[in-house]
Design a protein around this motif. Structure first.
Motif: not given
Length: 765
Positions: A637, A677-683, A712
């Motif tokens: 994470r 690791r840092c972004l939401p999937l859509c972003t 996910m």
């Protein structure tokens, strides 16, 4: 003891600096209790004082000079008023005497001039090393507007040095009918202006070690010269004024630099009260700039205190108590390289600001104390100014000064990168990452080959529209100087080269991102339309890339802080090799005296240093946020520091894309891995669609290998796979089937075992 103390105090009160010679020796005078005038010499190298001569009378010394061997002393002085009146009862007496004195040991005295006008004397120092009794050359500059050169041969007579044939010294007229004259002690040049109509012509005479001299330069000046008196520059450190009232003098100075620039600074009478106007003529560029500064509170008489200083890289315009304007003389095209300082920032430490003159380059003499100071720009003060500045203009000027003038070092680069990491988002008119890379490369590369400084970019900016508050600037084109001699060396050779660049449109000589961007688009179009077909030119480009990567320093060390993977990012390989090819072609067109192999080495070295600088930025950012140096894993994470590093890497990508600069191998893999690791999937998928993140082979392999099959992660894998190109999809098809059928990773090789039902994996393009 009391009497000695009083005598010493009285002598100190009469102490006056008269001249500073080329070797740094300071000539001074003082008077004892009997008002006898003595002349001494201070050697700054040995920090010792030496007595040269004493007159048993009270004299007003105007000018004084000693030859390099300290065998001859020349001086001019005014006879005291009382003595002149007494002698007038018998016969007419000249006010000013010019003497030539043998001082090794003190011996004969010869009168060179006995006139009513003031005379300045100056020995030439064309050779740094002293010789035994050579021929000395002495200049006499008269306020009657002529200059003569005396050739004086000194011979040895026993233990004494005497003048040979002193009754008939050969002399040559150097110049006449001038209204302004300046002596350049360090470079042994004489500048003077002769009237021509309502303006004037600037001439320059260069003196050489073999006693010869040449009128080497002429330039027409668009400066009004009516109602001006004779102005002497760098010829009177003591500033003795024999007249109570003077006509308006021409406040003008000529500055030169070994870097090949030449400037004329001119103070203009203000039209409106509360304004100061001055012009800087950039002779090496073919134009001048006139600056008008609006001041809230100023006595009109203070304009005469406007002082011009040569700081080698800058021309400083200093009005004590008001402002200090550092004009970038080497790169004056954009005002982004200028400093305009007011208040406490405009003070020169340690000086009584209203009583200073500048007898030498980067030096000032405090007349109130007799102290000579060397001026230099303080690196730590610059860094502090960078951190506190809020205006983009001040920030950019400071970066240019640190990187192009002070000089880029590892320690300095670390400090600047630290500032960039904190302020990259607050710079709106320029990109500090781009400026750091381009300026640092310029500093590193230009010393390698002559004229390379005119072909490489020193800034990422094309223009600069930001204005300095309270300062207006207008630009005027001017006639280029006429060089009388073409086969020159040193400064004059560089000046001729600069003038040639002006004639052939200098802006087109510098390598720029536009020409690289056009070729890059052509290559990308070919790649999209022709697919895997590789041309001979592309093969050459890829070979250049391999040469650059072989020089990439992080790969030569076993332990590296930033986990860059040695992956095959085909697009970055092409861009890296293309930059080498384009830079090589550009340099070949303009550096015709340099061999092809050497030019290729320069181009490869330039791009290699570019990648190293980019890595240095990443390395400093990694240290700042205390990120681990172990091989990056997608399964963990993200932390808050990793999110900050990811966004900074996006800034770096934006800076590189804006100038079509290649990135280090593995940069895009690491950036995308951080994005996972840092972004939401859509972003994350949006960043991929918009080209912010790129799916490299290594990135996709690590993603499919390290992420488990949670709901996910399945969506992430599907989103990634649907965004792969056809060629990339084919090359990864065998891996996809392996993962879906549950085949395990081969532990020995680090790659998955091949499925027997699939063909061999095609290479990624």
């Amino acid at each position: 003891m009391l009497i000695v103390s009083d005598n010493l105090l009285e002598s100190l009160e009469t102490l006056q600096t008269v001249n500073i010679e080329r070797n740094g020796n300071v000539i001074f005078t003082w008077k004892d209790v009997c008002r006898h005038t003595s002349i001494g010499l201070y050697d700054p190298n040995s920090q010792t004082n030496e007595h040269l001569y004493t007159f048993e009378k009270d004299l007003h010394v105007i000018s004084c000079s000693v030859n390099n061997e300290k065998t001859l002393l020349a001086l001019s002085f005014l006879q005291s008023t009382n003595e002149v009146r007494a002698d007038l009862l018998l016969q007419p007496v000249s006010k000013c005497l010019t003497l030539l004195i043998e001082i090794c040991p003190v011996n004969n005295v010869k009168v060179l001039k006995a006139v009513d006008s003031h005379i300045r004397v100056q020995f030439l120092y064309p050779v740094a090393e002293a010789h035994v009794f050579p021929e000395s050359c002495l200049l006499l500059i008269s306020e009657d507007k002529y200059v003569e050169k005396f050739d004086i041969r000194v011979v040895k007579a026993g233990h004494a040095a005497v003048i040979e044939n002193s009754s008939r010294l050969p002399k040559t007229k150097i110049a006449d009918d001038f209204i302004w004259i300046q002596w350049d002690t360090l470079e042994q040049r004489l500048f003077y202006i002769v009237p021509k109509g309502s303006s004037g012509v600037l001439n320059c005479v260069q003196f050489y070690p073999d006693k010869s001299f040449t009128l080497i330069l002429e330039v027409l000046l668009d400066i009004p010269l009516a109602d001006t008196g004779l102005k002497l520059v760098s010829l009177e450190c003591g500033c003795y004024q024999g007249q109570e009232t003077e006509p308006q003098l021409l406040n003008l100075q000529v500055f030169t630099s070994e870097k090949g620039w030449m400037c004329i600074c001119h103070s203009i009478a203000p039209i409106n009260p509360g304004e100061v106007t001055y012009s800087v003529f950039f002779l090496h560029k073919g134009y001048s700039k006139t600056y008008t500064v609006a001041l809230e509170r100023m006595d009109p008489l203070q304009v005469k205190d406007l002082l011009f200083l040569n700081l080698d890289y800058y021309v400083a315009v200093f009005l004590p108590g008001h402002f200090l304007h550092l004009v970038n003389a080497q790169f004056p095209d954009l005002m982004s390289g200028d400093f305009f300082l007011t208040g406490e920032d405009a003070k020169i430490n340690g000086l009584h600001e209203s009583t200073i003159v500048s007898p030498l380059k980067s030096a000032v003499l405090d007349l109130s104390t007799g102290s000579l100071f060397t001026l230099e720009i303080n690196k730590q003060a610059l860094l502090q100014f960078l951190w506190k500045s809020k205006l983009d203009g001040e920030r950019l000027a400071t970066l240019h000064c640190l990187l192009l003038h002070v000089g880029s070092t590892a320690e300095l680069e670390t400090e600047i990168i630290k500032w960039i990491s904190e302020n990259v988002s607050t710079c709106f008119t320029f990109d500090p990452i781009q400026e750091f890379i381009i300026a640092s490369l310029y500093w590193r590369m230009c010393p390698e080959v002559s004229n390379l400084d005119k072909l490489l970019p020193y800034t990422s900016l094309v223009d600069w529209k930001e204005l300095i508050p309270e300062v207006t600037c207008t630009t005027h084109f001017m006639s280029l100087p006429v060089l009388k001699v073409q086969n020159c060396k040193g400064f004059w050779e560089k000046l001729i080269s600069s003038l040639e660049c002006v004639k052939f449109a200098e802006s087109h000589l510098r390598f720029n991102s536009k020409m690289l961007g056009r070729e890059w688009e052509k290559l990308r179009l070919h790649k999209r339309t022709e697919g895997k077909r590789i041309t001979t030119y592309m093969t050459t480009v890829l070979e250049y890339a391999e040469k650059v990567f072989s020089n990439f320093s992080p790969w030569s060390t076993e332990e590296r802080l930033v986990p860059l993977f040695q992956d095959e990012d085909y697009e970055q390989q092409l861009l890296t090799g293309l930059m080498v090819a384009q830079l090589k072609d550009h340099l070949t067109r303009h550096l015709q005296c340099v061999g092809k192999r050497r030019i290729e080495e320069i181009a490869v070295d330039y791009v290699s240093k570019l990648l190293d600088l980019t890595y240095r930025i990443m390395e400093n950012i990694w240290k700042k946020y205390n990120l681990d140096s172990w091989v990056f894993s997608l399964g963990r994470r993200s932390t808050s520091n990793e999110i900050l590093v990811f966004h900074f890497m996006c800034r770096m990508l934006h800076a590189a894309s804006g100038m079509c600069l290649p990135l280090p191998p593995g940069f895009r893999t690491l950036q995308t891995g951080l994005g996972v690791r840092c972004l939401p999937l859509c972003t994350l998928l949006l960043y991929i669609d918009q080209g912010v993140l790129h799916l490299t082979e290594m990135c996709v392999l690590k993603l499919l290998k390290e992420l488990d099959n949670t709901e996910m992660n399945k969506k992430l894998k599907l989103g990634i796979l649907t965004r792969l190109s056809e060629v990339t999809s084919a090359s990864l098809l065998w891996l996809l089937v392996s993962v879906m059928t549950g085949l395990h990773w081969g532990r020995s090789s680090g790659r998955p075992s091949r499925c027997p039902l699939l063909p061999h994996r095609p290479p990624l393009q």
